[in-house]
Scaffold this active site. Structure first.
Site, PDB file in Angstrom:
ATOM      1  N   HIS D  68       0.836  -1.208   0.000  1.00 16.31           N
ATOM      2  CA  HIS D  68       0.000   0.000   0.000  1.00 16.31           C
ATOM      3  C   HIS D  68       0.864   1.249   0.000  1.00 16.31           C
ATOM      4  O   HIS D  68       1.955   1.258   0.557  1.00 16.31           O
ATOM      5  CB  HIS D  68      -0.931  -0.010   1.221  1.00 16.31           C
ATOM      6  CG  HIS D  68      -2.052  -1.009   1.092  1.00 16.31           C
ATOM      7  ND1 HIS D  68      -1.874  -2.361   1.318  1.00 16.31           N
ATOM      8  CD2 HIS D  68      -3.349  -0.862   0.724  1.00 16.31           C
ATOM      9  CE1 HIS D  68      -3.023  -3.006   1.128  1.00 16.31           C
ATOM     10  NE2 HIS D  68      -3.939  -2.112   0.761  1.00 16.31           N
ATOM     11  N   PRO D  69       0.340   2.311  -0.610  1.00 15.64           N
ATOM     12  CA  PRO D  69       1.130   3.551  -0.692  1.00 15.64           C
ATOM     13  C   PRO D  69       1.128   4.273   0.660  1.00 15.64           C
ATOM     14  O   PRO D  69       0.263   4.047   1.499  1.00 15.64           O
ATOM     15  CB  PRO D  69       0.361   4.378  -1.725  1.00 15.64           C
ATOM     16  CG  PRO D  69      -1.065   3.933  -1.572  1.00 15.64           C
ATOM     17  CD  PRO D  69      -0.990   2.457  -1.241  1.00 15.64           C
ATOM     18  N   SER D  81      -6.625   4.262  -4.912  1.00 14.09           N
ATOM     19  CA  SER D  81      -5.878   4.918  -3.829  1.00 14.09           C
ATOM     20  C   SER D  81      -5.800   6.416  -4.049  1.00 14.09           C
ATOM     21  O   SER D  81      -5.987   7.212  -3.128  1.00 14.09           O
ATOM     22  CB  SER D  81      -4.451   4.354  -3.751  1.00 14.09           C
ATOM     23  OG  SER D  81      -4.446   3.126  -3.076  1.00 14.09           O
ATOM     24  N   GLN D  85      -7.471   9.195  -1.466  1.00 11.05           N
ATOM     25  CA  GLN D  85      -6.666  10.178  -0.739  1.00 11.05           C
ATOM     26  C   GLN D  85      -7.069  11.603  -1.099  1.00 11.05           C
ATOM     27  O   GLN D  85      -7.074  12.502  -0.243  1.00 11.05           O
ATOM     28  CB  GLN D  85      -5.167   9.916  -0.984  1.00 11.05           C
ATOM     29  CG  GLN D  85      -4.747   8.526  -0.458  1.00 11.05           C
ATOM     30  CD  GLN D  85      -3.277   8.452  -0.075  1.00 11.05           C
ATOM     31  OE1 GLN D  85      -2.575   9.458  -0.119  1.00 11.05           O
ATOM     32  NE2 GLN D  85      -2.836   7.268   0.327  1.00 11.05           N
ATOM     33  N   PHE D 116       1.296   3.139   7.244  1.00 18.24           N
ATOM     34  CA  PHE D 116       0.082   3.459   8.020  1.00 18.24           C
ATOM     35  C   PHE D 116      -1.157   3.271   7.154  1.00 18.24           C
ATOM     36  O   PHE D 116      -1.297   3.900   6.111  1.00 18.24           O
ATOM     37  CB  PHE D 116       0.177   4.911   8.495  1.00 18.24           C
ATOM     38  CG  PHE D 116      -1.010   5.386   9.276  1.00 18.24           C
ATOM     39  CD1 PHE D 116      -1.282   4.890  10.548  1.00 18.24           C
ATOM     40  CD2 PHE D 116      -1.870   6.347   8.753  1.00 18.24           C
ATOM     41  CE1 PHE D 116      -2.366   5.355  11.283  1.00 18.24           C
ATOM     42  CE2 PHE D 116      -2.957   6.809   9.483  1.00 18.24           C
ATOM     43  CZ  PHE D 116      -3.205   6.309  10.746  1.00 18.24           C
TER      44      PHE D 116
END
Lengths: 288, 288, 288, 288
Positions: D68-69, D81, D85, D116
């Site tokens: 995940h980024p 994603s 965001q 995170f």
């Protein structure tokens, strides 16, 4: 039940047979309305019938009013009248109450020359008596207009009970409640509610209910009929609710049975009377 | 009234004569306290008397408890006892009520061996009956301790009524209200209030009052005495208030007589029960 | 401080020296009042001085008004004027604000021929600007009367600050609060409160306080002075209060900082703005 | 949109193509779920996908998380994603904010070994920062479990956006209000409302609305999506409402803009935040 569509297609005799008794012992009202067909709505049909009454000569109007039975009297001649008067307990008065109604009936007829008209389904016994005494003091012109208005309320209800179709007249009111436990920030679930009607100093129990998962009652406390004008008391078992939740509210609890007392003035209105409560506080308001 | 300063200077006989009857038929309590003088506060005097009771042998305590009259019985032998029982109406019971108290007294004495003790000035008839039934179900140790506690409540009140001086014991509670008209943003002035005590399903009127310029009553609704533990209803003539202000609240008004029903659990507490109202809403809370 | 009794006994020169500067650069006002002595109350003294101004010829009144400095101007010639303007921050304006006031002052003087009078101690910067713009639009007669009224507010405050004695004029307002935790049925103790004044979109902090055992602040949030007309926000740390009590109100808590925003319109009024709260609900009202 | 019925009938390749990207760069999740078909509900499909993740070896789970980024990072590799965001403004941070997120990302990865994870659509910028700091302080086991839980929130939303059919997962919350004018006993009609999100000390405007004939807004203030966890302020133009009704509430009005500040803790919950108001009082509560 008759549908508006059928009624619009009936021959005059069938039409008279279908709605001729809506206006008490006055088939001429339906006859006049018959020629105005077709009606787009049931309310339009009622409007045409009211128009026939309003257009009649004063003598004919007076004779029409005189054809109505005394309130709470022995001589309610049509089944509709009998049923309506029974709905509010006028068929089971105590001797004292019967005497009081009799006295008011006689005084009213002596003053105005026609019997006291009131749409009993829109009233409680208390408000009927209050109206009787208030209206007895008014002048003849005001009372003649009021008597016709009451006939229109009565016949609107009779028509709504007989007919189906577009544009049904608005005849029903609603009494609902909602209990929020603002101590927990949630609806109060499973809380017992009792509804009373006030008659003088006495409380007549009307219904009881238990709040559902949303803190409401389903169905509403009163619905699907006019909301009788009068005084009410809702009682909420708030003490039991917090005891079940294990919350200390004092011993005995500061709040146990919480009474909300209020009056209904609009028989076709929606009265939403919620309760917001903690063990130490509550509030209510006329909601929507 | 005797001042604490005088009492501290009296010879033992005068001291006994001044406070010897505070503990019912037990002059030995005052005798024991006499030797502990001087007392800085009236509460200290009461503490010394309670200590004398607590220090006595179990037989002597039991004999002391047995010297008390039955509640609502015919044999309240001292004037203090008679006055106290009369204050809550125990001298004017109906035959059924008298029989009920008699039956409870006999059951209590049969189970515990001493009469039921309760400080009646801290109670309503309702809460006395509720306590009687609740305490009858408890065990002997708990009841013996409770009986002494009730004696201490009773004697604290008797002492407070006889004495003046520093450190008077806190024996009084207070019930007050305040009416804010949140429609006008001002205290509701001249609004009629009635206070009732609930006894079973009946309402006994206690007092009435009219709010002053600050929306309060002066004096408080109950004050200068213990606040009897029990259930109450305050009724506020909200409909009349808004009618006088010329505000339309419906016909009949949505709110007319607003009842607030609550219980008192702490006889020495301050219960402030305000009403915030508009013609369409109200709220209340236990205030301070 | 001078007592009214002394003032009543002074020779004319001493009297002039004591109160001659109450009306700005107008000793003739005190001279006229001097002959009306003795005064039963300080308010009577002020009434006599106001009467002297009202009785003066229009030219003299106008000259008197013209003797007053511009609001926020550089030329506030008397110490009283300087102090009063500083109290509301008019001595520390930004260049833009100073320019705005200058522009309003010039427009006002051009239209009415006398400077803009306002009793700054009764106002916030916001309400001074609002008044300036509103009053600039009015006609000359209304403004002349308003200007004298503002002088009377100013001089009433000056007199109240100088004098002691019977019948002091009512010059002070009061802002108070009270926090009730209706979840616990008790005052909220130790709850942090902050008071802000709104100026445009900005909030100027005025004071902070912690509630005492009765849920109140001592002293009141504002007292012992006029309550400046304007907009305020009270902020209550309700989330912290319930967290300290160990009550779950959600995470983050549904209610954390509760803001109450209200305006003051009567500088001599008592504004009681209480908060009744649970973790899930709150209410406020203008109390008394 | 794909219907559940179609999905149940697809060959494995088509199934993979339809839902293989729901779990970021992890087609093996859909492959595992494919063999469990048919699904009775969309929730069952999601449950099967979550089960595949939970059943995977720890190494595989960790590799999946590492795919995940970074939050607010430059490298959000998939369109989903990037869109997610951007929805909360993470694509338009100030340099300081970007630096803060970068620092937190690095500290988090250094401590836990994976980026995170947070379902940004369920949060405000404020609550993302608060969560970041809170979770950074926790231990690895708790954070590993939380990271998977956040993935499940994210994928539940992605699935709900792609699919139609029976048993859709509950992903939406709702924020609604209702304004009752308890001075008039009616809903407040035409009253302006503004909703703000709090970010630190700043207020970001989200939406405005005007109450309808029932005192509500249609549609709700937030609906048809998760309700972002965070702090909000509703502002009600109460002063304008009463001015339009011609009611005197003081000048300036005691209540003008009424702010209600509250937090949302449950992104899928229904938050009903009503206002009951007069010109001099108001109350609110978490309703239902």
């Amino acid at each position: 039940m008759t549908s508006l569509a059928e009624l619009n297609r009936m021959d005059p005799a069938a039409f008279a047979s279908a709605v001729g008794d809506v206006f008490e012992l006055a088939p001429w009202v339906a006859e006049a309305a018959s020629g105005r067909r077709p009606f787009a709505t049931v309310s339009d049909l009622h409007a045409a019938m009211m128009e026939a009454v309003r257009a009649a000569a004063r003598d004919k109007q007076l004779a029409f009013l005189r054809n109505h039975p005394d309130l709470a009297g022995k001589a309610a001649v049509t089944p509709d009248s009998r049923r309506e008067q029974a709905s509010v307990g006028l068929d089971s008065l105590s001797p004292e109450e019967f005497a009081r109604f009799n006295q008011l009936n006689e005084a009213y007829k002596a003053k105005f020359g026609f019997p006291f008209m009131i749409c009993v389904r829109r009233h409680t016994r208390d408000s009927i008596l209050a109206e009787f005494e208030r209206r007895l003091a008014r002048d003849e012109a005001a009372e003649f207009a009021q008597a016709l208005q009451e006939v229109f309320y009565i016949t609107r209800l009779r028509l709504a009970a007989k007919m189906t179709g577009e544009g049904m007249p608005q005849v029903n009111g609603r009494l609902s409640t909602h209990v929020l436990d603002t101590h927990a920030g949630r609806p109060a679930v499973g809380l017992a509610i009792a509804l009373y009607e006030l008659a003088g100093e006495r409380y007549h129990p009307l219904t009881t209910a238990i709040t559902n998962a949303d803190g409401r009652t389903a169905p509403p406390l009163i619905g699907g009929r006019p909301l009788p004008i009068g005084r009410y008391e809702l009682r909420f078992a708030v003490g039991d609710h917090f005891r079940r939740r294990g919350i200390d509210g004092g011993d005995p609890p500061f709040l146990d049975i919480v009474p909300l007392r209020f009056s209904v003035a609009e028989a076709e209105g929606h009265y939403h009377v919620p309760l917001l409560c903690t063990p130490w506080s509550y509030s209510t308001y006329r909601g929507s």
